[in-house]
Scaffold this active site. Structure first.
Site, short mmCIF file in Angstrom:
data_model
loop_
_atom_site.label_atom_id
_atom_site.label_comp_id
_atom_site.label_asym_id
_atom_site.label_seq_id
_atom_site.Cartn_x
_atom_site.Cartn_y
_atom_site.Cartn_z
N CYS A 1 -8.34 -13.09 30.70
CA CYS A 1 -7.86 -11.89 31.38
C CYS A 1 -6.45 -12.15 31.91
CB CYS A 1 -8.78 -11.50 32.54
SG CYS A 1 -8.16 -10.09 33.47
N HIS B 1 -3.75 -25.76 22.80
CA HIS B 1 -3.22 -24.42 22.51
C HIS B 1 -4.30 -23.34 22.61
CE1 HIS B 1 0.55 -26.04 20.17
NE2 HIS B 1 0.59 -26.30 21.46
N CYS C 1 -6.61 -11.58 36.00
CA CYS C 1 -7.27 -12.47 36.99
C CYS C 1 -7.54 -13.87 36.45
CB CYS C 1 -8.56 -11.84 37.49
SG CYS C 1 -9.92 -11.91 36.31
N THR D 1 0.39 -32.35 11.36
CA THR D 1 1.24 -31.54 12.24
C THR D 1 2.70 -31.82 11.92
OG1 THR D 1 1.84 -31.00 14.53
CG2 THR D 1 0.99 -33.24 14.14
N SER D 2 3.51 -30.75 11.91
CA SER D 2 4.88 -30.87 11.42
C SER D 2 5.83 -31.49 12.43
CB SER D 2 5.40 -29.48 11.02
OG SER D 2 5.40 -28.63 12.14
N ASN E 1 -4.95 -26.94 17.14
CA ASN E 1 -5.64 -25.91 16.36
C ASN E 1 -6.55 -25.07 17.25
OD1 ASN E 1 -4.35 -27.09 14.26
ND2 ASN E 1 -6.15 -28.16 13.45
N VAL E 2 -6.60 -23.79 16.96
CA VAL E 2 -7.41 -22.87 17.76
C VAL E 2 -8.66 -22.45 16.98
CG1 VAL E 2 -5.47 -22.03 19.13
CG2 VAL E 2 -5.98 -20.90 16.97
N1 APR Z 1 -3.27 -32.53 4.55
C1 APR Z 1 -2.41 -33.09 5.46
N2 APR Z 1 -1.35 -32.46 5.95
C2 APR Z 1 -1.10 -31.21 5.51
C3 APR Z 1 -1.95 -30.57 4.56
C4 APR Z 1 -3.07 -31.28 4.08
N3 APR Z 1 -3.92 -30.77 3.19
N4 APR Z 1 -1.42 -29.34 4.32
C5 APR Z 1 -0.33 -29.23 5.07
N5 APR Z 1 -0.11 -30.35 5.79
C6 APR Z 1 0.95 -30.63 6.77
C7 APR Z 1 2.28 -30.01 6.44
O1 APR Z 1 3.04 -30.89 5.61
C8 APR Z 1 2.91 -29.88 7.83
O2 APR Z 1 3.62 -31.05 8.20
O3 APR Z 1 0.56 -30.08 7.99
C9 APR Z 1 1.71 -29.72 8.76
C10 APR Z 1 1.49 -28.33 9.30
O4 APR Z 1 2.56 -27.99 10.12
P1 APR Z 1 2.65 -26.59 10.90
O5 APR Z 1 2.32 -25.48 9.97
O6 APR Z 1 3.94 -26.55 11.59
O7 APR Z 1 1.43 -26.68 11.95
P2 APR Z 1 1.37 -27.39 13.36
O8 APR Z 1 2.23 -28.61 13.38
O9 APR Z 1 -0.06 -27.55 13.70
O10 APR Z 1 1.99 -26.28 14.30
C11 APR Z 1 2.09 -26.55 15.68
O11 APR Z 1 2.99 -24.39 16.11
O12 APR Z 1 3.07 -22.13 15.66
C12 APR Z 1 2.59 -23.08 16.53
O13 APR Z 1 0.81 -22.88 18.02
C13 APR Z 1 1.08 -23.10 16.66
O14 APR Z 1 -0.38 -24.98 17.03
C14 APR Z 1 0.70 -24.49 16.24
C15 APR Z 1 1.96 -25.27 16.47
#
Ligand code: APR
Length: 235
Positions: free
Chosen positions: A120, A112, A123, A179-180, A96-97
């Protein structure tokens, strides 16, 4: 024969957009997520930036403003409590950013990058980003108007990978939260940790593409399942 569980001395936790969903920040790949509203190629690649600097700055300026307003939720706060009170080491690695780990009082490795930082392209200098960045914002180091958000785009190498791999290879427990599991190298961290003999757990609203790689799962909203899990760890 199952292996004896070793004592937990070091925990590595990977966090993703689902952790911040209940702070009001959109995820990327859920039905109403950011990638349903914007084309990755346009706003999250070096090529997209080269094509249309203003479009990319507009996208990240909006996200920076939204993140600045967003409060940390109970899941961020529980992880801060774990980092402070756990007798061993707790390493937070975030994709997360948004800066919400820091707002909750944690220290995190930002693989990330961060919306709050500028980079920049000429540089490699880094500094605190203004709330609104424009294509003609000059670099404070070299003066070139080639500044970009300090976030890692598709096709770029995530930050701090050496230190993250070291942590994965020496941890006793690895957790992935919200995270997915669709973006590498982060999606492969569970395998690194398993090879190192760590226990692994996934905490998410739903099953993911990599769920089968984990030993254990907690399904539900981060604001509920993360504080419960932290309570268990802190005994
Ligand atoms: N609680 C727990 N999990 C949740 C919730 C919640 N309230 N809401 C959504 N989720 C889950 C979803 O089911 C999904 O599996 O969070 C996950 C989010 O997945 P993504 O949207 O793919 O996010 P992420 O995995 O962080 O993406 C990775 O992809 O686009 C790039 O750089 C970006 O850092 C990001 C990276």
């Amino acid at each position: 024969m199952s292996q004896p569980t070793r004592p937990l001395q070091k925990i590595v936790i990977l966090t993703g957009a689902g952790l911040s969903a209940e702070s009001g920040l959109g995820t990327f790949r859920d039905a109403d997520g950011l990638w349903a509203q914007h084309r990755i190629e346009d706003v999250a690649t070096p090529e997209g930036f080269a094509r249309n600097l203003q479009l990319v700055h507009d996208f990240y300026n909006a996200r920076r403003a939204q993140s600045a307003e967003a409060p940390p939720n109970p899941a961020h706060k529980a992880l801060a409590r774990l980092q402070q009170d756990f007798p061993g080491e707790v390493i937070l690695v975030t994709q997360n950013v948004d800066g919400l780990h820091e707002k909750a009082g944690s220290q995190a490795i930002h693989m990330h990058g961060e919306l709050a930082r500028a980079l920049c392209a000429q540089c490699d200098a880094r500094w605190d980003a203004p709330m609104v960045m424009t294509p003609d914002t000059p670099c404070p180091n070299c003066g070139t108007p080639a500044t970009r958000p300090d976030v890692v785009w598709f096709g770029e190498i995530p930050y701090h990978m050496d230190i993250i791999l070291d942590h994965l290879q020496t941890c006793d427990l690895f957790a992935a939260i919200g995270t997915s599991g669709q973006v590498y190298p982060a999606a492969g961290f569970v395998e690194e940790a398993r090879l190192a003999g760590a226990q692994t757990i996934e905490l998410n609203l739903d099953a993911t593409d990599v769920s089968r790689a984990f030993d254990a799962h907690r399904i539900g909203k981060a604001s509920q399942i993360v504080p419960d899990w932290v309570d268990t760890l802190l005994g």
